[in-house]
Design an enzyme around this catalytic site. Sequence first.
Site, mmCIF file in Angstrom:
data_model
loop_
_atom_site.group_PDB
_atom_site.id
_atom_site.type_symbol
_atom_site.label_atom_id
_atom_site.label_comp_id
_atom_site.label_asym_id
_atom_site.label_seq_id
_atom_site.Cartn_x
_atom_site.Cartn_y
_atom_site.Cartn_z
ATOM 1 N N SER A 100 0.824 -1.205 0.000
ATOM 2 C CA SER A 100 0.000 0.000 0.000
ATOM 3 C C SER A 100 0.864 1.264 0.000
ATOM 4 C CB SER A 100 -0.884 -0.008 1.249
ATOM 5 O OG SER A 100 -1.689 1.151 1.273
ATOM 6 N N LYS A 120 -3.831 2.075 -2.075
ATOM 7 C CA LYS A 120 -3.494 3.257 -1.265
ATOM 8 C C LYS A 120 -4.321 3.307 0.012
ATOM 9 C CE LYS A 120 -1.401 7.371 -0.983
ATOM 10 N NZ LYS A 120 -1.101 7.065 0.436
ATOM 11 N N CYS A 124 0.770 3.699 10.765
ATOM 12 C CA CYS A 124 1.278 4.801 9.948
ATOM 13 C C CYS A 124 2.067 5.773 10.815
ATOM 14 C CB CYS A 124 0.159 5.560 9.252
ATOM 15 S SG CYS A 124 0.822 6.936 8.267
#
Lengths: 224, 224, 305, 305
Positions: free
Chosen positions: D21, D45, D131
Amino acid sequence: MRLRGDTAAIGNPGEFVNLRLDGFYLRRPISVCDVEGDVLTLIYKVVGKGTEAMSEMTPGTGLMLLTGLGNGYDLSLSGDSPLLVGGGVGVPPLYLLAKRLLAQGKHVRVVLGFNTADEVFYQDEFRALGCDVTVATVDGSCGVKGFVTDALPKDYTYFYTCGPMPMFRALNKAVKTSGQFSFEERMGCGFGACMGCSCQTLFGSKRICKDGPVLKKEEILWTD
Amino acid sequence: MRLRGDTAAIGNPGEFVNLRLDGFYLRRPISVCDVEGDVLTLIYKVVGKGTEAMSEMTPGTGLMLLTGLGNGYDLSLSGDSPLLVGGGVGVPPLYLLAKRLLAQGKHVRVVLGFNTADEVFYQDEFRALGCDVTVATVDGSCGVKGFVTDALPKDYTYFYTCGPMPMFRALNKAVKTSGQFSFEERMGCGFGACMGCSCQTLFGSKRICKDGPVLKKEEILWTD
Amino acid sequence: MDRLSVNLCGITLDNPVIPASGTFGYGYEFAEIYDINCLGTFSFKGTTKQPRFGNPTPRIAECTAGMINAVGLQNPGVEKVIAEELPRLKQVFHKPVMANVSGFSVEDYAFTCEQLDKEEQVGWLEVNVSCPNVHGGGMSFGTRPEAAAEVTRAVKAVTTKPVIIKLSPNVTDITEIAKACEAAGADGISLINTLLGMRIDLKTRRPVIANTMGGFSGPAIFPVALRMVYQVARAVKIPVVGMGGVSSAEDVLEMMLAGATAVEIGAQNLVDPMASKRIIDALPAVMDRYHINSLSEITGGVKNG
Amino acid sequence: MDRLSVNLCGITLDNPVIPASGTFGYGYEFAEIYDINCLGTFSFKGTTKQPRFGNPTPRIAECTAGMINAVGLQNPGVEKVIAEELPRLKQVFHKPVMANVSGFSVEDYAFTCEQLDKEEQVGWLEVNVSCPNVHGGGMSFGTRPEAAAEVTRAVKAVTTKPVIIKLSPNVTDITEIAKACEAAGADGISLINTLLGMRIDLKTRRPVIANTMGGFSGPAIFPVALRMVYQVARAVKIPVVGMGGVSSAEDVLEMMLAGATAVEIGAQNLVDPMASKRIIDALPAVMDRYHINSLSEITGGVKNG
């Protein structure tokens, strides 16, 4: 730097190529200065270790590069007498643009801006093409003393520019017509996959590498 | 591979050099096969990406290497008729050793062991020096059928060997005299700093790269 | 004051370049190659209370832009280090040296530091609470703030020289541990030790390292090291010694801008025995290129993004 | 069953190669370059509940054998992804795709996953609790076992497709977090997300990345990734998807021996758009060299050191 190879993918002026260099992980995006048959001309300034390595390459060295990247300039809007404004390292992509516009029978005016006389390059090449060239240097050591905005002609039908942001901001205020700006940004991939070079525009976010590097005056969101 | 350069630091047979290869972080230790004036001969087998890269080098390529590494063989103990036993990639360092011993007027017997005939190399070079050479192959396709231990001469004053661990173990049981073994180990630095290649001996720990690669029979601690 | 010199916990270094523990032995292998008195100082091989042979071989694995080691604190033990190594070291190096210490219990650390603290040439004690290659010790002290603080307190109680705690990067929040050490009296923090890494040999299908995993170092880890140096330098007031993949004068400057007072050079000494000297020699010209007058001025000088 | 094919959470992949991703968009940039149906699948994504422009630029920094990115989850939001991106994706890719989801609250994650779970082409949900580039979310869920478990439970409660939790390497003990996710019902674990890294521009003395720090990826991090895949594969019974610096067919085999059922390719797609295809094409010959008959047999096949 001149390279020989398959240039079929190179279309519009203002596109760039992305070079793979030994010992560097990311590719180096360099704007196309000229393409003639299978010969590609790139002009770059040594600013870091990557461009330094390029400058040390010996003729005959093989290079891997991705070509035909970016949208490039849209020539259809130029009108009869387009104005080309280049600042420093932003000058090269205007050369192929000038060539193409002249081939379409346009009257091409070019304004090139530099800090000082030693930095001036390619003015003769533009003249040789048949452009009407004005040079401006900040210290006045060559041509008009001042910035490109101090050397703009009175009338022109459209403009195309490439150069540093401060020049863009000044130019944006000074110009009387619409036009196109070619932007620079640190890129990851160079072909639109990583979103590393996104910028905000009046019409949503654009990727400099894929939706750019050329943006039209009307879509640019000016921040500072 | 033959290299030309400063060989002043290379002393004893059995020493090694440590090569820097583009694109590889650690250096590659290679035993010295021969040195004549400023010409250094290295023989290596392509076993991984590093040696593969070496094999693809074109003549004229420059190489950075550290020379004169390791202790090398002690010739003073050889007696009049030393025995040299090499197995596979362990053969090369014995060449310079044989040369030096012959130069001292010794009668040099050489036993070289390989798996099969296609792997046999350098037997003629040893003969050309004036050594008394016996070759053994596991499949009998060349020389004596079997291991080097099946081809040992009856009497010799001392032995020097380089080769794989299984051969060392068998040889250690078969030999009648004292002698010296040259060991291999994965190295970090190759000059004694990182302790990456330490081994236990009867007289404490030794670094293969600095205190070795050559160890005397009397100091070796045989495990399993 | 010379433009290269810096002050680390009250002691002036001619320059901030310090070969890291475990990559420079006790100095003499390198003294055969160049005069090591050009160094700011160096941190000698990690020393423990008892002699240790270390881990089985192979102890080394190659990686892209780095290496894994699992030496496992091989050293002759503090007694022998003081009796045999330091006198030899004194012959080739004439500046205060950094004594690197590891242990398997709080008492170990205190005992070994107390002995080395008495040695005249020892200028700093670098307490390694972050060795990834030994079981039931080493790194486990560096992954829990309380444990790191306890070691710090115990060492400070029995020593007089500046105590620098060397931290592990294999943690969720390194600033917590740095702050705990500072609160416990540490005079400085050095980081990063190696990242825990592994490689597998496709031919044998076994880990390349006999110990399965090991400490990953080299240029590959520089961005992680720089980030942690930046975080720790902003979290504590005591000096920070930065290390991790430093292999050029430029890297030294980047580490100092991130907040390092001095910089250790590790793996690079192993692939290029002249590395530390080369970096020192290169510093003045590189400083000129970036308009840096004196190194002592740039520590923590990074501007906000 | 083909020698390259593997089974990931009940779905057969023609091969274990999965572009990661954030390095493959929604597929079409690459579909212009080669037929992406040669891929096992790809992870699109990272998608969030709301549209996001992401972080200011520069978002990219180069490093030795790697790069730092701080894109910050730029995406049009789940509604637009479903309305506009997935139909376009369907034109160029005809296999089940992996839907990558990020969020800033447990509810975010659940909402976005519930929407994507209903999409026919979505084969797996890859929930990114790691993230490093967004504040007050992302990684914070991936650094605490309870938080990761809570996200897992919430997502599992509203979805039917296999849920793979993508973990952060920026933790002290990744196995704790993996085990918590498994206990909470995760169908698989993918790792590693990027390492938190930083670079400073010596000319400007500012961080190269506008956001100061970013996620470090590329071949440089492979040894750390391999180590964590090995640790997690031994700690959980659910399938593990390995990633981190994979750039060759050999790397794929090493990851699988360490315990990976499938392998994601990240940064390498950015420097070589053909990378994933090249790796797939290279696999059979490399498997022959190492006497590997079928890939599905080697997962976790590493022998003890």
